[in-house]
Scaffold this active site. Structure first.
Site, PDB file in Angstrom:
ATOM      1  N   HIS A  97       0.837  -1.203   0.000  1.00 23.20           N
ATOM      2  CA  HIS A  97       0.000   0.000   0.000  1.00 23.20           C
ATOM      3  C   HIS A  97       0.866   1.246   0.000  1.00 23.20           C
ATOM      4  O   HIS A  97       0.499   2.281  -0.520  1.00 23.20           O
ATOM      5  CB  HIS A  97      -0.884   0.068   1.253  1.00 23.20           C
ATOM      6  CG  HIS A  97      -1.781  -1.093   1.428  1.00 23.20           C
ATOM      7  ND1 HIS A  97      -2.686  -1.484   0.471  1.00 23.20           N
ATOM      8  CD2 HIS A  97      -1.930  -1.967   2.450  1.00 23.20           C
ATOM      9  CE1 HIS A  97      -3.348  -2.536   0.901  1.00 23.20           C
ATOM     10  NE2 HIS A  97      -2.897  -2.851   2.102  1.00 23.20           N
ATOM     11  N   HIS A 121       5.214   7.439   6.129  1.00 27.77           N
ATOM     12  CA  HIS A 121       4.907   6.754   4.868  1.00 27.77           C
ATOM     13  C   HIS A 121       4.442   7.786   3.858  1.00 27.77           C
ATOM     14  O   HIS A 121       4.159   8.932   4.231  1.00 27.77           O
ATOM     15  CB  HIS A 121       3.849   5.667   5.099  1.00 27.77           C
ATOM     16  CG  HIS A 121       2.571   6.232   5.622  1.00 27.77           C
ATOM     17  ND1 HIS A 121       2.276   6.300   6.959  1.00 27.77           N
ATOM     18  CD2 HIS A 121       1.538   6.827   4.985  1.00 27.77           C
ATOM     19  CE1 HIS A 121       1.112   6.892   7.118  1.00 27.77           C
ATOM     20  NE2 HIS A 121       0.638   7.227   5.934  1.00 27.77           N
ATOM     21  N   HIS A 123       2.177   8.974   0.208  1.00 26.41           N
ATOM     22  CA  HIS A 123       1.033   8.789  -0.684  1.00 26.41           C
ATOM     23  C   HIS A 123       1.309   9.539  -1.973  1.00 26.41           C
ATOM     24  O   HIS A 123       1.818  10.657  -1.942  1.00 26.41           O
ATOM     25  CB  HIS A 123      -0.243   9.371  -0.073  1.00 26.41           C
ATOM     26  CG  HIS A 123      -0.655   8.722   1.209  1.00 26.41           C
ATOM     27  ND1 HIS A 123      -1.511   7.652   1.267  1.00 26.41           N
ATOM     28  CD2 HIS A 123      -0.305   8.989   2.489  1.00 26.41           C
ATOM     29  CE1 HIS A 123      -1.681   7.289   2.533  1.00 26.41           C
ATOM     30  NE2 HIS A 123      -0.958   8.085   3.287  1.00 26.41           N
ATOM     31  N   THR A 208      -6.422   7.509   7.048  1.00 27.71           N
ATOM     32  CA  THR A 208      -6.900   7.542   5.657  1.00 27.71           C
ATOM     33  C   THR A 208      -6.898   6.157   5.026  1.00 27.71           C
ATOM     34  O   THR A 208      -7.135   6.015   3.840  1.00 27.71           O
ATOM     35  CB  THR A 208      -6.064   8.508   4.788  1.00 27.71           C
ATOM     36  OG1 THR A 208      -4.735   7.972   4.669  1.00 27.71           O
ATOM     37  CG2 THR A 208      -6.016   9.906   5.374  1.00 27.71           C
TER      38      THR A 208
HETATM   39 ZN   LIG Z   1      -0.984   8.297   5.302  1.00 26.40          ZN
END
Ligand SMILES: [Zn+2]
Ligand SMILES: *[C@@H]1O[C@H](CO)[C@@H](O)[C@H](O)[C@H]1NC(C)=O
Length: 260
Positions: A97, A121, A123, A208
């Site tokens: 992911h 992380h 996105h 999220t």
């Molecule tokens: Zn995030």
């Protein structure tokens, strides 16, 4: 103090505060994804345990429009981060992911409550959109309050430009995703973090990704956006199966309070 000594002190302090990493996969072995298919964002809330993704009224990311932006003098002018000046030990993994970098012990204080970092992380493209603009990349640094498990996230939005020296610390060797055998391995200590100076926005939202739990304190850095290069974006795209931004969620009366 010699550099090596400072380094040793930092490692000791960080290990004591180690809290383990969070897992974003869940509900009865279901793997969420970002497609228009059955496991995509529109359907996350249909899986047991992930209902909040559908029923929640304070979901993230938020679509940030002028009408929800308000300045708030009560917000501290300076973000309450207490990040060490020495290199920070880090582990990296790819869960299919996102690319996750585990970093322990960075302290963030909000309203006298101390949160400690677990991981950061990325996105792509950005999850939050500001004044109609979607950024090519967004980085989340996730902190947790040990006593309550409450989460506070700092989000940085990147514009397209030069290589990010910050990302370069771990972007040249991104791990690949192997279904069923996720690997976490140490990387060179992170020498410096993104800036937490300048104006920021604050609102209450959610994770999220499933289970989309609410009660997350969001801080979005709104000053001096860092840049990411096309080359770095391509490295990320090669490492992940698909873009990983959840669509924006309704504000439902929430405001983005902006520090002055
Ligand atoms: Zn995030
Ligand atoms: C990295 O992984 C090792 C081995 O599992 C662990 O001992 C260490 O605490 C981890 N460090 C961070 C910063 O997560």
């Amino acid at each position: 103090m010699k550099t090596s000594h400072v380094w040793a002190v930092c490692v000791t302090a960080l290990l004591c505060l180690h809290l383990g990493t969070t897992v974003t996969d869940g509900a009865e072995g279901v793997r969420f994804d970002y497609t228009n298919g059955p496991n995509g964002p529109a359907n996350w809330g249909n899986f047991p345990g992930w209902e909040t993704c559908k029923t929640g009224r304070m979901q993230s990311p938020m679509l940030i429009t002028p009408d929800i932006m308000v300045t708030d003098k009560k917000l501290d002018a300076k973000l309450g981060t207490n990040y060490p000046k020495c290199p920070i030990p880090a582990n990296i993994s790819n869960n299919g992911h996102t690319i996750e970098v585990a970093v322990s012990g960075l302290e963030l204080k909000i309203n006298k409550v101390k949160y400690y970092s677990r991981q950061m992380h990325v996105h792509y493209p950005s999850e939050h959109t500001i004044l109609g603009y979607t950024f090519p990349l967004e980085l989340h640094l996730v902190h947790v309050e040990p006593a309550t498990g409450k989460i506070a996230v700092i989000g940085w939005l990147f514009t397209l430009g030069a290589d990010s020296p910050f990302l370069a610390q771990f972007f040249d060797n991104l791990p690949t995703y192997t279904p069923g055998s996720e690997e976490t391995f140490p990387i060179d200590p992170i020498k410096f973090l993104l800036s937490t100076k300048g104006t920021y926005g604050r609102y209450m939202g959610s994770l999220t990704t499933p289970p989309c739990s609410e009660g997350v304190t969001w801080t979005l850095m709104l000053w001096d956006f860092p840049t990411v290069s096309t080359n770095q974006l391509n490295l990320l795209k090669a490492a992940l199966p698909e873009a990983n931004a959840r669509p924006t969620q309704p504000a439902n009366g929430r405001k983005l309070r902006i520090s002055t």
